[in-house]
Scaffold this motif. Sequence first.
Motif, short mmCIF file in Angstrom:
data_model
loop_
_atom_site.label_atom_id
_atom_site.label_comp_id
_atom_site.label_asym_id
_atom_site.label_seq_id
_atom_site.Cartn_x
_atom_site.Cartn_y
_atom_site.Cartn_z
N ASP A 179 0.83 -1.20 0.00
CA ASP A 179 0.00 0.00 0.00
C ASP A 179 0.87 1.25 0.00
O ASP A 179 1.83 1.34 0.74
CB ASP A 179 -0.91 0.02 1.24
N LYS A 180 0.49 2.19 -0.83
CA LYS A 180 1.14 3.50 -0.89
C LYS A 180 2.65 3.42 -1.07
O LYS A 180 3.42 4.11 -0.42
CB LYS A 180 0.80 4.32 0.34
N LEU A 181 3.11 2.54 -1.97
CA LEU A 181 4.53 2.50 -2.29
C LEU A 181 4.92 3.73 -3.08
O LEU A 181 4.14 4.22 -3.89
CB LEU A 181 4.86 1.26 -3.14
N THR A 185 6.89 3.26 2.55
CA THR A 185 5.63 3.87 2.14
C THR A 185 5.98 5.25 1.58
O THR A 185 7.10 5.74 1.78
CB THR A 185 4.64 4.00 3.31
N GLU A 186 5.08 5.86 0.89
CA GLU A 186 5.32 7.18 0.30
C GLU A 186 5.79 8.16 1.36
O GLU A 186 5.18 8.29 2.42
CB GLU A 186 4.02 7.69 -0.34
#
Length: 136
Positions: free
Chosen positions: A4-6, A112-113
Motif C-alpha cells: 500500500d502507498k509504495l 511507504t510514500e
Amino acid sequence: MTTDKLPEWVPASGLQLRLAGIHFDAIRVRGVRGEAVLHHLAAATDGRPGPVVREVSGGRWTYFLIPPGSSKEYPWPPGATCFGPSARDQYVGIPAPSGNTYPLSWRCDPPTEGEFVDPELLHQVVTAQLCLPPDD
C-alpha cells in the motif's frame, strides 16, 4: 509486507536502477559494518528505521535511503559512500516489494510514500560505527 502507498520509484517487479539525488539520497556501508549500523538504527527506532536495501552478494552493501538532498548536510566518514545530488550519475538498485529481486532485497519492509531513514540519526550511528576498529 505491505504494498500500500509504495513510492512510484519502487518497481512492481524485479529491480530497477534509480538515479540518486532525485527520489532519495543513499548512504552505502559495506558488510558487517552496514548490518551493525542497521541493528543500531532499528533499536533506536523501535524496529522501523526506514527504507534499507541490502545486497546479498559481492560486497554485501547496505544502502540507507534518506530524503533527497539531505546527504550534503553531513560530513560522511570514510567507509560511508554518499549517493546524492553532489555526485554525478550514481544509480542505486531498488528491488520490488516481493518476488525475485536477487541480489537485492528490502532489509526491512519496503517504504511507504514519504518514508526515509532519518539522516541525522543515520549520521550519528554511521560515524560511531565507522570509528570502531574493524572486525570483518
